[in-house]
Design a protein around this motif. Sequence first.
Motif, PDB file in Angstrom:
ATOM      1  N   VAL A  51       0.827  -1.210   0.000  1.00 41.33           N
ATOM      2  CA  VAL A  51       0.000   0.000   0.000  1.00 41.33           C
ATOM      3  C   VAL A  51       0.865   1.266   0.000  1.00 41.33           C
ATOM      4  N   GLU A  52       2.152   1.109   0.321  1.00 36.57           N
ATOM      5  CA  GLU A  52       3.084   2.241   0.448  1.00 36.57           C
ATOM      6  C   GLU A  52       2.596   3.239   1.497  1.00 36.57           C
ATOM      7  N   ALA A  53       2.026   2.708   2.579  1.00 36.42           N
ATOM      8  CA  ALA A  53       1.499   3.541   3.657  1.00 36.42           C
ATOM      9  C   ALA A  53       2.637   4.065   4.526  1.00 36.42           C
ATOM     10  N   GLY A  54       2.332   5.087   5.334  1.00 39.04           N
ATOM     11  CA  GLY A  54       3.332   5.625   6.232  1.00 39.04           C
ATOM     12  C   GLY A  54       2.856   6.852   6.977  1.00 39.04           C
ATOM     13  N   PRO A  55       3.668   7.335   7.921  1.00 38.36           N
ATOM     14  CA  PRO A  55       3.282   8.491   8.742  1.00 38.36           C
ATOM     15  C   PRO A  55       3.091   9.782   7.956  1.00 38.36           C
ATOM     16  N   LYS A  56       3.710   9.871   6.774  1.00 42.24           N
ATOM     17  CA  LYS A  56       3.604  11.105   5.984  1.00 42.24           C
ATOM     18  C   LYS A  56       2.452  11.077   4.991  1.00 42.24           C
ATOM     19  N   ARG A  57       1.790   9.949   4.872  1.00 48.70           N
ATOM     20  CA  ARG A  57       0.656   9.855   3.955  1.00 48.70           C
ATOM     21  C   ARG A  57      -0.578  10.464   4.619  1.00 48.70           C
ATOM     22  N   THR A  58      -1.365  11.172   3.831  1.00 52.15           N
ATOM     23  CA  THR A  58      -2.541  11.863   4.376  1.00 52.15           C
ATOM     24  C   THR A  58      -3.860  11.388   3.752  1.00 52.15           C
ATOM     25  N   GLU A  59      -3.778  10.549   2.716  1.00 50.90           N
ATOM     26  CA  GLU A  59      -5.002  10.119   2.039  1.00 50.90           C
ATOM     27  C   GLU A  59      -5.852   9.261   2.966  1.00 50.90           C
ATOM     28  N   GLU A  60      -7.147   9.602   3.043  1.00 48.38           N
ATOM     29  CA  GLU A  60      -8.058   8.814   3.867  1.00 48.38           C
ATOM     30  C   GLU A  60      -9.493   9.030   3.411  1.00 48.38           C
ATOM     31  N   LEU A  61     -10.374   8.214   3.949  1.00 50.37           N
ATOM     32  CA  LEU A  61     -11.795   8.258   3.640  1.00 50.37           C
ATOM     33  C   LEU A  61     -12.374   9.651   3.908  1.00 50.37           C
TER      34      LEU A  61
END
Length: 337
Positions: A51-61
């Motif tokens: 998913v390439e997720a992380g603390p700097k990612r902001t995309e959300e529902l």
Amino acid sequence: MVISPPQIKKSTVSITPFFQKINTPLNKQEITVLQINLGRRCNLACTHCHVEAGPKRTEELSPEICEQLIETIQRFEQIKTVDLTGGAPEMNYGFKPIVEAARKQEKEVIVRSNLTIFFEPGFTDLPEYFAQHKLRVVASLPCYLETNVDRQRGAGVYNQSIRAIQRLNKLGYGIDPHLMLDLVYNPTLPKNENFSLTPDQQKLEKDYKAYLNEHFGIQFNHLFTITNLPVGRTKQYLQRHEILHSYVKFLESHYNSSTLENLMCLNELSIDYLGNIYDCDFNQMEGLPAKMANGETITVAKLLKLNSLDIIQEIQTAKYCYGCTAGCGSSCGGALV
């Protein structure tokens, strides 16, 4: 003067497109599972994360998509399981409203937790929340040994994960039949072409249970072995090591047709935080949307408008589908055969 012969680049063996390998359309069955990716926010940035997720990612529902999902869960009785993932699903908007709406409808709710989220400010009450709503916890623990876990997921993650599982055990998880706790194994990423399939799931489960109980008094229900699919950070890693093509070819060489009837994509819809529909989480990450027979892509809003979940006839496939069909197979619920 000696002239060296020109260096001839070693030819690569071509990979058979997956749809040619199976030689028949992969058709959707009745939808019983909604797997919802609530967003890319996560407190970890694991090396293998597709998913390439992380603390700097902001995309959300968004609130709008959250309401559409709740309406979908309430409207369609055929949904048996709501599977929440991310990122860390607990960190993303809509987690608790969707949990509570699904449990009110008596759906099974799975939360795919990284466990370390329990120690982040604002999330320390999650174990009790999980138990209160009888959520099924599927938790990543890619090895029962500390070194391997910390190498994949970051320093200190193993010890936090052990403490988190112990907290869940105290609440009855892994012991009470209504509080299911499953762990997920995935192999370390290869540095060269010395590839291997995931170990035998039943045998490895016994090893996990013996080691974790002996050293930490830990109990859990099932171990799921999951193959690293060449998607997201795993794909980037394989590209950096110049072994992506050979890894996919390795997976193809171990294709097992008996896995097809148990593939997770057959009866699930994968939904992203924008409300777009995919056949599986891997297609979601690769941007390969599900399609209706007329070629139209699908959203949650369209499902509600058409008043049906069963509007997909043929599943979209790609070369990374060999990851789900190699050896004993791989799915969000572990081995397939």
